[in-house]
Design a protein around this motif. Sequence first.
Motif, PDB file in Angstrom:
ATOM      1  N   GLY A  81       0.766  -1.089  -0.413  1.00  0.00           N
ATOM      2  CA  GLY A  81       0.024  -0.154   0.125  1.00  0.00           C
ATOM      3  C   GLY A  81       0.634   1.048  -0.044  1.00  0.00           C
ATOM      4  O   GLY A  81       0.162   2.567  -0.050  1.00  0.00           O
ATOM      5  N   HIS A  82       1.579   1.282  -0.120  1.00  0.00           N
ATOM      6  CA  HIS A  82       2.768   1.868   0.035  1.00  0.00           C
ATOM      7  C   HIS A  82       4.702   2.060  -1.190  1.00  0.00           C
ATOM      8  O   HIS A  82       4.244   0.695  -0.652  1.00  0.00           O
ATOM      9  CB  HIS A  82       2.969   3.005   1.625  1.00  0.00           C
ATOM     10  CG  HIS A  82       2.490   3.206   2.176  1.00  0.00           C
ATOM     11  ND1 HIS A  82       1.751   4.004   2.461  1.00  0.00           N
ATOM     12  CD2 HIS A  82       1.923   2.382   3.303  1.00  0.00           C
ATOM     13  CE1 HIS A  82       0.813   4.497   3.533  1.00  0.00           C
ATOM     14  NE2 HIS A  82       1.199   3.492   4.005  1.00  0.00           N
ATOM     15  N   THR A  83       5.008   3.195  -1.280  1.00  0.00           N
ATOM     16  CA  THR A  83       6.249   2.774  -2.054  1.00  0.00           C
ATOM     17  C   THR A  83       7.150   2.648  -1.300  1.00  0.00           C
ATOM     18  O   THR A  83       7.111   2.671  -0.079  1.00  0.00           O
ATOM     19  CB  THR A  83       6.089   3.822  -3.293  1.00  0.00           C
ATOM     20  OG1 THR A  83       6.164   5.168  -2.885  1.00  0.00           O
ATOM     21  CG2 THR A  83       4.571   3.953  -4.518  1.00  0.00           C
ATOM     22  N   MET A  84       7.821   1.546  -1.922  1.00  0.00           N
ATOM     23  CA  MET A  84       8.871   1.997  -1.659  1.00  0.00           C
ATOM     24  C   MET A  84       9.992   2.977  -0.500  1.00  0.00           C
ATOM     25  O   MET A  84      10.621   3.309   0.298  1.00  0.00           O
ATOM     26  CB  MET A  84      10.679   1.007  -1.872  1.00  0.00           C
ATOM     27  CG  MET A  84      11.617   0.869  -1.784  1.00  0.00           C
ATOM     28  SD  MET A  84      12.266  -0.825  -2.081  1.00  0.00           S
ATOM     29  CE  MET A  84      13.049  -0.458  -3.633  1.00  0.00           C
ATOM     30  N   ILE A  85       9.804   3.897  -1.407  1.00  0.00           N
ATOM     31  CA  ILE A  85      10.609   4.906  -0.693  1.00  0.00           C
ATOM     32  C   ILE A  85       9.364   5.786  -0.090  1.00  0.00           C
ATOM     33  O   ILE A  85       9.589   6.268   0.793  1.00  0.00           O
ATOM     34  CB  ILE A  85      10.882   5.912  -2.631  1.00  0.00           C
ATOM     35  CG1 ILE A  85      11.659   7.549  -2.644  1.00  0.00           C
ATOM     36  CG2 ILE A  85       9.832   6.806  -3.405  1.00  0.00           C
ATOM     37  CD1 ILE A  85      13.030   7.022  -2.081  1.00  0.00           C
ATOM     38  N   GLU A  86       8.358   5.922  -0.212  1.00  0.00           N
ATOM     39  CA  GLU A  86       7.336   6.234   0.582  1.00  0.00           C
ATOM     40  C   GLU A  86       7.922   5.915   2.228  1.00  0.00           C
ATOM     41  O   GLU A  86       8.155   6.449   3.425  1.00  0.00           O
ATOM     42  CB  GLU A  86       6.127   6.315   0.895  1.00  0.00           C
ATOM     43  CG  GLU A  86       5.048   6.967   1.287  1.00  0.00           C
ATOM     44  CD  GLU A  86       3.752   7.078   0.887  1.00  0.00           C
ATOM     45  OE1 GLU A  86       3.060   7.630   1.941  1.00  0.00           O
ATOM     46  OE2 GLU A  86       3.561   6.456  -0.102  1.00  0.00           O
ATOM     47  N   ARG A  87       8.484   4.360   1.900  1.00  0.00           N
ATOM     48  CA  ARG A  87       8.430   3.890   2.913  1.00  0.00           C
ATOM     49  C   ARG A  87       9.849   4.647   4.466  1.00  0.00           C
ATOM     50  O   ARG A  87       9.681   4.139   4.942  1.00  0.00           O
ATOM     51  CB  ARG A  87       8.346   2.518   3.368  1.00  0.00           C
ATOM     52  CG  ARG A  87       7.026   2.257   2.765  1.00  0.00           C
ATOM     53  CD  ARG A  87       6.863  -0.174   2.938  1.00  0.00           C
ATOM     54  NE  ARG A  87       5.760  -0.651   3.063  1.00  0.00           N
ATOM     55  CZ  ARG A  87       4.720  -0.501   3.780  1.00  0.00           C
ATOM     56  NH1 ARG A  87       5.219  -0.450   4.936  1.00  0.00           N
ATOM     57  NH2 ARG A  87       3.364  -1.530   3.797  1.00  0.00           N
ATOM     58  N   VAL A  88      10.445   4.231   3.353  1.00  0.00           N
ATOM     59  CA  VAL A  88      11.618   4.755   3.624  1.00  0.00           C
ATOM     60  C   VAL A  88      11.940   6.082   4.703  1.00  0.00           C
ATOM     61  O   VAL A  88      12.615   6.787   5.303  1.00  0.00           O
ATOM     62  CB  VAL A  88      12.729   4.846   2.229  1.00  0.00           C
ATOM     63  CG1 VAL A  88      14.239   5.693   2.738  1.00  0.00           C
ATOM     64  CG2 VAL A  88      12.672   3.328   1.786  1.00  0.00           C
ATOM     65  N   VAL A  89      11.234   7.256   3.933  1.00  0.00           N
ATOM     66  CA  VAL A  89      11.066   8.491   3.933  1.00  0.00           C
ATOM     67  C   VAL A  89      10.022   8.613   5.193  1.00  0.00           C
ATOM     68  O   VAL A  89      10.789   9.233   6.516  1.00  0.00           O
ATOM     69  CB  VAL A  89      10.194   9.065   2.429  1.00  0.00           C
ATOM     70  CG1 VAL A  89       9.658  10.477   3.479  1.00  0.00           C
ATOM     71  CG2 VAL A  89      11.251   9.923   1.752  1.00  0.00           C
ATOM     72  N   ARG A  90       9.312   7.752   5.375  1.00  0.00           N
ATOM     73  CA  ARG A  90       8.646   7.565   6.746  1.00  0.00           C
ATOM     74  C   ARG A  90       9.445   7.465   7.612  1.00  0.00           C
ATOM     75  O   ARG A  90       9.365   7.624   8.815  1.00  0.00           O
ATOM     76  CB  ARG A  90       7.214   6.697   6.479  1.00  0.00           C
ATOM     77  CG  ARG A  90       6.168   6.874   5.806  1.00  0.00           C
ATOM     78  CD  ARG A  90       4.900   6.352   5.355  1.00  0.00           C
ATOM     79  NE  ARG A  90       4.080   6.761   4.687  1.00  0.00           N
ATOM     80  CZ  ARG A  90       3.121   7.257   5.095  1.00  0.00           C
ATOM     81  NH1 ARG A  90       2.581   6.878   5.889  1.00  0.00           N
ATOM     82  NH2 ARG A  90       1.665   7.439   4.554  1.00  0.00           N
ATOM     83  N   GLN A  91       9.887   6.273   7.695  1.00  0.00           N
ATOM     84  CA  GLN A  91      10.729   5.638   8.590  1.00  0.00           C
ATOM     85  C   GLN A  91      12.414   7.048   8.890  1.00  0.00           C
ATOM     86  O   GLN A  91      12.601   7.124  10.127  1.00  0.00           O
ATOM     87  CB  GLN A  91      11.841   4.407   8.072  1.00  0.00           C
ATOM     88  CG  GLN A  91      11.507   3.426   8.151  1.00  0.00           C
ATOM     89  CD  GLN A  91      10.135   3.186   9.310  1.00  0.00           C
ATOM     90  OE1 GLN A  91       9.302   2.829   9.645  1.00  0.00           O
ATOM     91  NE2 GLN A  91      11.117   2.583   9.662  1.00  0.00           N
ATOM     92  N   ALA A  92      12.488   7.268   8.030  1.00  0.00           N
ATOM     93  CA  ALA A  92      13.690   8.525   8.410  1.00  0.00           C
ATOM     94  C   ALA A  92      13.189   9.877   8.934  1.00  0.00           C
ATOM     95  O   ALA A  92      14.223  10.260   9.967  1.00  0.00           O
ATOM     96  CB  ALA A  92      14.101   8.863   6.664  1.00  0.00           C
ATOM     97  N   ARG A  93      11.969  10.023   8.691  1.00  0.00           N
ATOM     98  CA  ARG A  93      11.583  11.424   9.527  1.00  0.00           C
ATOM     99  C   ARG A  93      11.203  10.681  11.004  1.00  0.00           C
ATOM    100  O   ARG A  93      11.297  11.801  11.434  1.00  0.00           O
ATOM    101  CB  ARG A  93      10.034  12.117   8.776  1.00  0.00           C
ATOM    102  CG  ARG A  93      10.072  11.958   7.959  1.00  0.00           C
ATOM    103  CD  ARG A  93       8.605  12.591   6.727  1.00  0.00           C
ATOM    104  NE  ARG A  93       8.629  13.384   5.192  1.00  0.00           N
ATOM    105  CZ  ARG A  93       7.420  13.969   4.734  1.00  0.00           C
ATOM    106  NH1 ARG A  93       6.633  13.310   5.377  1.00  0.00           N
ATOM    107  NH2 ARG A  93       8.053  14.620   4.415  1.00  0.00           N
TER     108      ARG A  93
END
Length: 248
Positions: free
Chosen positions: A26-38
């Motif tokens: 349900g989320h792209t890979m890059i979105e998941r990386v950004v969410r974690q980094a935030r």
Amino acid sequence: MLAIGIIPARYASTRLPGKPLIDLGGHTMIERVVRQARQANLQRVVVATDDERILRHVRDFGGEAVLTAPDHPSGTDRVREAYEQLGVTADCIVNIQGDEPFIHPGQINALLDLFADLTTQIGTLVKPVVSEEELFSPHLPKVVLDGQEQALYFSRHPLPYQRQHPQSEWLQHHRYLRHIGLYAYRPAVLRAISQLPPSPLELAESLEQLRWLEAGYPIRTAETMLETIGIDTPEDVERALRLIKNQK
């Protein structure tokens, strides 16, 4: 301390084209990386990409992204250009891999803690090796440290070589460390290392960080017990989807 996380994200990939835009539950890979980094102690998280599709997608989900040149030879070079585009002065820049959607904020924070010491120029993470599969895999680089937790050498081969023991017993007699490819740099150091030519050790091992060591830049390390999962193949995608399903 002003710390900026920059996530290099290329569209092209030999084994997995369009990798940053792959849907993972349900989320792209890059979105998941950004969410974690935030979730880490970063004042800003920016995606550095060579592709308009990734740029638009990141901005659509509320992320920050900049468009960089398509011909950078490494993620380090892409991170440097992105930082220069931002036009700010940071104390520390963190290079966050764009294909690790499960990166833990604690790993980023452990790296940032190294920069409380003003002598730190480059930082990275290490993790204890726990299996023979890890130890002998050329895809999981190992690192040896000095007494101040600075890297002496990185290799795809287990180091040290134990002449007095069979390989099946190496883990019983030495604490091996694996390298986790998350980096942080002082801005001036990032500019300097991005201008270095490839070095003999780097070319032999295909490990960019050896170029920095050969040029005399010390690399300080922090230890983590947390695992990371990189996405490089369709099989990795399936493994990630199973992990996401199990987390629900």
